[in-house]
Design a protein around this motif. Structure first.
Motif, PDB file in Angstrom:
ATOM      1  N   ALA A   1      35.486  47.202  26.098  1.00  0.00           N
ATOM      2  CA  ALA A   1      36.429  47.485  27.192  1.00  0.00           C
ATOM      3  C   ALA A   1      35.780  48.386  28.236  1.00  0.00           C
ATOM      4  O   ALA A   1      35.873  48.131  29.453  1.00  0.00           O
ATOM      5  CB  ALA A   1      37.687  48.130  26.627  1.00  0.00           C
ATOM      6  N   GLY A   2      35.105  49.445  27.770  1.00  0.00           N
ATOM      7  CA  GLY A   2      34.448  50.345  28.716  1.00  0.00           C
ATOM      8  C   GLY A   2      33.337  49.655  29.477  1.00  0.00           C
ATOM      9  O   GLY A   2      33.179  49.832  30.692  1.00  0.00           O
ATOM     10  N   LEU A   3      32.572  48.845  28.751  1.00  0.00           N
ATOM     11  CA  LEU A   3      31.473  48.117  29.391  1.00  0.00           C
ATOM     12  C   LEU A   3      32.003  47.146  30.439  1.00  0.00           C
ATOM     13  O   LEU A   3      31.444  47.022  31.536  1.00  0.00           O
ATOM     14  CB  LEU A   3      30.698  47.362  28.307  1.00  0.00           C
ATOM     15  N   SER A   4      33.105  46.480  30.124  1.00  0.00           N
ATOM     16  CA  SER A   4      33.687  45.532  31.078  1.00  0.00           C
ATOM     17  C   SER A   4      34.168  46.254  32.328  1.00  0.00           C
ATOM     18  O   SER A   4      33.953  45.780  33.450  1.00  0.00           O
ATOM     19  CB  SER A   4      34.840  44.778  30.419  1.00  0.00           C
ATOM     20  N   MET A   5      34.825  47.412  32.143  1.00  0.00           N
ATOM     21  CA  MET A   5      35.308  48.146  33.324  1.00  0.00           C
ATOM     22  C   MET A   5      34.144  48.635  34.178  1.00  0.00           C
ATOM     23  O   MET A   5      34.199  48.574  35.414  1.00  0.00           O
ATOM     24  CB  MET A   5      36.181  49.320  32.873  1.00  0.00           C
ATOM     25  N   THR A   6      33.091  49.107  33.528  1.00  0.00           N
ATOM     26  CA  THR A   6      31.915  49.547  34.290  1.00  0.00           C
ATOM     27  C   THR A   6      31.318  48.382  35.072  1.00  0.00           C
ATOM     28  O   THR A   6      30.986  48.514  36.257  1.00  0.00           O
ATOM     29  CB  THR A   6      30.862  50.136  33.336  1.00  0.00           C
ATOM     30  N   MET A   7      31.193  47.244  34.409  1.00  0.00           N
ATOM     31  CA  MET A   7      30.560  46.099  35.062  1.00  0.00           C
ATOM     32  C   MET A   7      31.439  45.522  36.161  1.00  0.00           C
ATOM     33  O   MET A   7      30.933  45.033  37.178  1.00  0.00           O
ATOM     34  CB  MET A   7      30.222  45.031  34.029  1.00  0.00           C
ATOM     35  N   VAL A   8      32.759  45.539  35.959  1.00  0.00           N
ATOM     36  CA  VAL A   8      33.654  45.052  37.027  1.00  0.00           C
ATOM     37  C   VAL A   8      33.529  45.950  38.261  1.00  0.00           C
ATOM     38  O   VAL A   8      33.443  45.466  39.407  1.00  0.00           O
ATOM     39  CB  VAL A   8      35.103  45.001  36.518  1.00  0.00           C
ATOM     40  N   ALA A   9      33.505  47.271  38.034  1.00  0.00           N
ATOM     41  CA  ALA A   9      33.337  48.191  39.167  1.00  0.00           C
ATOM     42  C   ALA A   9      31.986  47.976  39.835  1.00  0.00           C
ATOM     43  O   ALA A   9      31.877  47.991  41.077  1.00  0.00           O
ATOM     44  CB  ALA A   9      33.461  49.635  38.675  1.00  0.00           C
ATOM     45  N   TYR A  10      30.957  47.760  39.015  1.00  0.00           N
ATOM     46  CA  TYR A  10      29.619  47.502  39.576  1.00  0.00           C
ATOM     47  C   TYR A  10      29.623  46.203  40.388  1.00  0.00           C
ATOM     48  O   TYR A  10      29.070  46.140  41.492  1.00  0.00           O
ATOM     49  CB  TYR A  10      28.589  47.419  38.454  1.00  0.00           C
ATOM     50  N   GLY A  11      30.242  45.159  39.828  1.00  0.00           N
ATOM     51  CA  GLY A  11      30.261  43.871  40.525  1.00  0.00           C
ATOM     52  C   GLY A  11      30.972  43.949  41.870  1.00  0.00           C
ATOM     53  O   GLY A  11      30.519  43.379  42.864  1.00  0.00           O
ATOM     54  N   GLU A  12      32.090  44.674  41.899  1.00  0.00           N
ATOM     55  CA  GLU A  12      32.816  44.807  43.174  1.00  0.00           C
ATOM     56  C   GLU A  12      31.992  45.576  44.197  1.00  0.00           C
ATOM     57  O   GLU A  12      31.993  45.250  45.389  1.00  0.00           O
ATOM     58  CB  GLU A  12      34.151  45.518  42.923  1.00  0.00           C
ATOM     59  N   ALA A  13      31.289  46.621  43.719  1.00  0.00           N
ATOM     60  CA  ALA A  13      30.441  47.385  44.644  1.00  0.00           C
ATOM     61  C   ALA A  13      29.256  46.553  45.107  1.00  0.00           C
ATOM     62  O   ALA A  13      28.881  46.596  46.282  1.00  0.00           O
ATOM     63  CB  ALA A  13      29.969  48.663  43.965  1.00  0.00           C
ATOM     64  N   ALA A  14      28.655  45.791  44.171  1.00  0.00           N
ATOM     65  CA  ALA A  14      27.485  44.986  44.535  1.00  0.00           C
ATOM     66  C   ALA A  14      27.855  43.894  45.538  1.00  0.00           C
ATOM     67  O   ALA A  14      27.077  43.581  46.439  1.00  0.00           O
ATOM     68  CB  ALA A  14      26.862  44.371  43.281  1.00  0.00           C
ATOM     69  N   GLN A  15      29.037  43.312  45.366  1.00  0.00           N
ATOM     70  CA  GLN A  15      29.468  42.250  46.281  1.00  0.00           C
ATOM     71  C   GLN A  15      30.215  42.793  47.489  1.00  0.00           C
ATOM     72  O   GLN A  15      30.669  42.028  48.336  1.00  0.00           O
ATOM     73  CB  GLN A  15      30.364  41.254  45.527  1.00  0.00           C
ATOM     74  N   ARG A  16      30.408  44.104  47.533  1.00  0.00           N
ATOM     75  CA  ARG A  16      31.107  44.782  48.647  1.00  0.00           C
ATOM     76  C   ARG A  16      32.476  44.148  48.897  1.00  0.00           C
ATOM     77  O   ARG A  16      32.836  43.789  50.012  1.00  0.00           O
ATOM     78  CB  ARG A  16      30.240  44.738  49.909  1.00  0.00           C
ATOM     79  N   VAL A  17      33.207  44.021  47.801  1.00  0.00           N
ATOM     80  CA  VAL A  17      34.528  43.408  47.868  1.00  0.00           C
ATOM     81  C   VAL A  17      35.443  44.277  48.744  1.00  0.00           C
ATOM     82  O   VAL A  17      35.528  45.488  48.584  1.00  0.00           O
ATOM     83  CB  VAL A  17      35.121  43.271  46.456  1.00  0.00           C
ATOM     84  N   GLY A  18      36.125  43.644  49.691  1.00  0.00           N
ATOM     85  CA  GLY A  18      37.027  44.359  50.601  1.00  0.00           C
ATOM     86  C   GLY A  18      36.346  44.851  51.861  1.00  0.00           C
ATOM     87  O   GLY A  18      37.028  45.276  52.803  1.00  0.00           O
ATOM     88  N   HIS A  19      35.013  44.817  51.897  1.00  0.00           N
ATOM     89  CA  HIS A  19      34.279  45.296  53.082  1.00  0.00           C
ATOM     90  C   HIS A  19      33.726  44.142  53.916  1.00  0.00           C
ATOM     91  O   HIS A  19      33.652  44.244  55.138  1.00  0.00           O
ATOM     92  CB  HIS A  19      33.137  46.214  52.645  1.00  0.00           C
ATOM     93  N   VAL A  20      33.276  43.087  53.248  1.00  0.00           N
ATOM     94  CA  VAL A  20      32.753  41.911  53.952  1.00  0.00           C
ATOM     95  C   VAL A  20      33.442  40.680  53.372  1.00  0.00           C
ATOM     96  O   VAL A  20      33.416  40.466  52.156  1.00  0.00           O
ATOM     97  CB  VAL A  20      31.225  41.801  53.784  1.00  0.00           C
ATOM     98  N   HIS A  21      34.053  39.895  54.243  1.00  0.00           N
ATOM     99  CA  HIS A  21      34.788  38.712  53.775  1.00  0.00           C
ATOM    100  C   HIS A  21      34.049  37.418  54.041  1.00  0.00           C
ATOM    101  O   HIS A  21      34.241  36.430  53.337  1.00  0.00           O
ATOM    102  CB  HIS A  21      36.175  38.658  54.438  1.00  0.00           C
ATOM    103  N   THR A  22      33.243  37.378  55.084  1.00  0.00           N
ATOM    104  CA  THR A  22      32.518  36.145  55.393  1.00  0.00           C
ATOM    105  C   THR A  22      31.206  36.488  56.078  1.00  0.00           C
ATOM    106  O   THR A  22      31.085  37.514  56.767  1.00  0.00           O
ATOM    107  CB  THR A  22      33.356  35.211  56.291  1.00  0.00           C
ATOM    108  N   VAL A  23      30.201  35.638  55.840  1.00  0.00           N
ATOM    109  CA  VAL A  23      28.878  35.822  56.434  1.00  0.00           C
ATOM    110  C   VAL A  23      28.592  34.598  57.306  1.00  0.00           C
ATOM    111  O   VAL A  23      28.656  33.459  56.834  1.00  0.00           O
ATOM    112  CB  VAL A  23      27.792  35.976  55.356  1.00  0.00           C
ATOM    113  N   ILE A  24      28.284  34.848  58.586  1.00  0.00           N
ATOM    114  CA  ILE A  24      28.034  33.758  59.530  1.00  0.00           C
ATOM    115  C   ILE A  24      26.522  33.616  59.695  1.00  0.00           C
ATOM    116  O   ILE A  24      25.864  34.476  60.302  1.00  0.00           O
ATOM    117  CB  ILE A  24      28.673  34.058  60.907  1.00  0.00           C
TER     118      ILE A  24
END
Length: 768
Positions: A431-454
């Motif tokens: 559970a802890g590993l999953s939460m860490t990795m989910v937070a890492y994945g969102e930061a790595a993909q910059r979720v909420g900051h960039v929605h599309t790349v032209i």
């Protein structure tokens, strides 16, 4: 009369047939543990063995050094310095520039080294296609040994400096000493900016030894002659960086699986000894010696252990390759040697037999009289006392009876508790590993900051160029409904002064402060002459925030200061302000635009509007899925299910033994009116109590494992995690995780409890 070996074997087979449930549980436990261990060992070997093997075959260079030809003569470099086992060179090293219009190679600088042949005492280049260059205009490119790149053979191009080349061969260098090779005469004509030397050191096992060896070489040369060097240990870590990140948590799960398997084997075998007291007495009365009785019980364990290990090794061999292929795609070649299967196949039954030895020795010590006189389960009085005390508690009677059952067999209850603790710890770690990795994945993909790349269409990629220029594209994007921020960026290949391998430069403009990059040290870009780099980049080159670098593209150079470190694990990437790009490559247009949209804006509709406005623009929705996160969470979930199942099987076995031993008690309870549902509740409650205790004890173990595993994974991957990705534990989550032990216990206990509840009084009396 004394029984022989044949009698021992017949008695063992009879015991296996008579205890089918225990035999099945033991076999499944060993099977599940074996599969987990094969996967973990296979990954370990895939990460480490190939590089070592290829490095030795190609006599890889411990140090690749670049010297200033104006500071030191080639003749002096040709002398073997102290501490050097072998050397190759000097080779002329030059940089040419691939033009933007060439279709088959990425545009930008290309490091070229002049070598007469691919062989030599150090860094024997693997020429896997074509031939080595024999004259002017011929070149060999460094490409992975993959038939996909064969299309490059025969391709001709003209570099920006004016020289024409034809690709005559494809090769790989384990030392990463160059991107391309030409003849020495051709290299001299390219006006080389450095002289390359390749060294094999007498001592190069650690970073300290490589640094000391490099310093000893440079000490004998003029100051400033050494422009830069590359250690083979850095190349080795790069090769295994992604896969190595998986090792800490796979190792943790592998150890947990092994310990759980041992505990359950001990529990199963000790239960078999206790449940077979009369059987032991009968064997001894028939003439079996104490050692033969021990042999019967060890054989009884060895049969399902060997079967489980054999099946688990076979399934692990089949499952390991596709699993590891997914993890190592593009990073390493999966190679699972026979020793992995042999060690697992021999090791798991050995572990099972060793775990069985201690309880089996109890059978050795029992006299025939004591064994034959055994009737009611020992320790019954302790269980009754606990049940009488619990009778005063305002709980339903089946519940209070169930809570007292574990006290009747404290040793068995302790082993079951230990298995549940480890199962609960596994769930907590996952559970802890999953939460860490989910937070890492969102930061790595910059979720909420960039929605599309032209992306800007490139003719060299068979795409339609845009009808608008840079200013027109920016105006179009800002005027489209839903646009909030737009950042223009350009990706180009640049060189660091003194380093033969190029790096990727990402140059940003406009709203770059809104990109959502995670800065773990220093700060984000604020102006010209500043760069930020991933922590892996800094660690690879032993740099720190505040250091200055010299970047070059062709003949252009620019000085920049490192002002921040980002979380990214890319070891060959920097990010800089657009003014730095202007100094390196004036008038370079952006290659893409990253857009943040207003909440509620439909990304697909926005991209369609961009495409309709200019067919030369290629919008792609920014992914919110990080593949590393998916792989780690997938692995963790798979192994958690595997180990949770093993723990539940331990509980299952305990309830089966309890039900068998307490058959008489169950008959009495039913005769005085206890319903089957109440019997089920009593048996399940006995394990739920152990599960609750195991859940409470397993949480700190899982949290501790998380604290050890996550930093180890981050170090292996070269990623610097911010504190919020490590400190993931919150009170509501911990409260929820306490139920993990209860769930494991209840799932394991329910089926045998239901079977016990269905026993009729007549059946019980028949057995008595």
């Amino acid at each position: 009369m004394r029984a022989g070996a044949g009698a021992v074997w017949r008695a063992s087979r009879a015991a296996v047939r008579r205890r089918r449930v225990q035999t099945f549980v033991l076999g499944v436990v060993v099977f599940c543990s074996t599969v987990a261990i094969v996967v973990a060992l296979g990954l370990l070997e895939s990460v480490s063995a190939p590089f070592e093997r290829v490095f030795e075959e190609q006599r890889g260079a411990h140090v690749v050094a670049a010297y200033d030809p104006g500071q030191v003569a080639r003749e002096r470099l040709a002398r073997r310095p102290p501490g050097v086992e072998a050397a190759a060179g000097p080779f002329a090293q030059a940089v040419v520039t691939i033009p933007d219009t060439f279709e088959h190679l990425p545009p930008g600088p290309l490091t070229v080294v002049g070598r007469a042949s691919p062989g030599g005492p150090v860094d024997r280049v693997n020429l896997w296609a074509g031939r080595w260059p024999a004259g002017p205009g011929e070149i060999v490119l460094d490409r992975p040994a993959d038939g996909f790149f064969s299309y490059l053979l025969g391709v001709s191009f003209v570099v920006r400096e004016g020289q024409p080349f034809t690709v005559v061969g494809l090769a790989t260098s384990v030392s990463r000493s160059s991107e391309a090779w030409v003849t020495p005469g051709q290299a001299a004509a390219l006006r080389p900016s450095a002289t390359q030397m390749l060294y094999r050191l007498a001592a190069a096992a650690t970073d300290e030894q490589v640094r000391a060896g490099t310093a000893a070489i440079a000490a004998d040369l003029p100051a400033g002659a050494l422009l830069g060097s590359q250690s083979y240990l850095v190349v080795k870590r790069d090769a295994g960086r992604t896969a190595a990140a998986f090792l800490p948590f796979l190792t943790a799960f592998g150890v947990l699986g092994l310990v759980v398997a041992v505990l359950i084997v001990v529990n199963v075998v000790s239960g078999a000894v206790v449940a077979g007291l009369r059987h032991i007495g009968l064997l001894k009365a028939l003439g079996f010696t104490p050692n033969q009785v021990v042999a019967v019980y060890l054989a009884m364990v060895a049969v399902p252990a060997v079967a489980g290990a054999a099946l688990g090794t076979a399934v692990g061999a089949v499952a390991a390759r596709p699993l590891l292929d997914d993890v190592g795609a593009g990073v390493f070649t999966v190679s699972v040697s026979p020793w992995v299967y042999a060690a697992t196949l021999a090791g798991m039954p050995s572990v099972a037999v060793l775990a069985a030895l201690a309880p089996a020795l109890r059978a050795h010590r029992l006299t025939a009289a004591r064994a034959l006189s055994a009737g009611a389960p020992p320790g019954r009085g302790r269980g009754l006392r606990a049940q009488r005390l619990l009778a005063g508690v305002p709980l339903p009677r089946p519940v209070s009876l169930g809570l007292g059952l574990p006290f009747g067999r404290p040793g068995r209850a302790a082993l079951t508790l230990a298995a549940v603790v480890l199962g609960s710890a596994t769930v907590t770690l996952a559970a802890g590993l999953s939460m860490t990795m989910v937070a890492y994945g969102e930061a790595a993909q910059r979720v909420g900051h960039v929605h599309t790349v032209i992306h800007v269409g490139q003719a060299r990629n068979q795409q339609t160029p845009p009808t608008r220029g840079d200013a027109g594209i920016m105006r179009l994007l800002r005027e489209l409904p839903g646009t909030v921020y737009v950042t223009a960026d350009a990706w180009i290949t640049v060189h660091l002064a003194g380093h033969p391998q190029p790096i990727q430069g990402r140059f940003l403009r406009d709203d770059s402060a809104t990109l959502g990059e995670t800065v773990v040290e220093g700060r984000w870009l604020r102006g010209p002459g500043e760069i930020v780099a991933p922590s892996a980049f800094l660690a690879k080159r032993r740099l720190a925030v505040g250091d200055r670098l010299t970047l070059s593209v062709g003949g252009w150079r620019a000085e920049a200061t490192i002002v921040g470190a980002t979380m990214d694990g890319a070891a060959d990437l920097i990010q800089a302000d657009w003014h730095t790009l202007d100094a390196l490559s004036p008038s370079r247009p952006p290659t893409q635009y990253e857009v943040r949209l207003a909440p509620g804006t439909d990304v697909a509709a926005y991209n369609a509007a961009v495409k309709a406005a200019d067919p030369g623009l290629y919008p792609v929705a920014k992914s919110t899925t990080d593949q590393t996160t998916v792989a780690v969470v997938g692995f963790a979930s798979l192994l958690t299910v595997l180990l949770g199942t093993v723990s539940a099987l331990g509980v299952f076995n305990t309830v089966v033994l309890d039900a068998r031993e307490r058959r008489r008690d169950l008959g009495v309870l039913k005769s005085i009116g206890m319903t089957p549902r109440q019997v089920t509740a009593m048996m399940v409650t006995s394990m739920a109590a152990i599960g609750a205790a195991g859940g409470l004890l397993g949480i700190p173990v899982g949290v501790l494992a998380h604290r050890l595993v996550v930093p180890a994974m981050a170090d292996a991957a070269g990623v610097a995690l911010p504190a919020f990705m490590v400190e993931v534990w919150r009170a509501p989550l911990l409260a929820l995780l306490t139920l993990a032990g209860v769930v494991i216990a209840v799932l394991g206990a329910f089926v045998p409890a239901r079977s016990a509840a269905r026993l009729t009084i007549a059946t019980v009396l028949h057995h008595e």
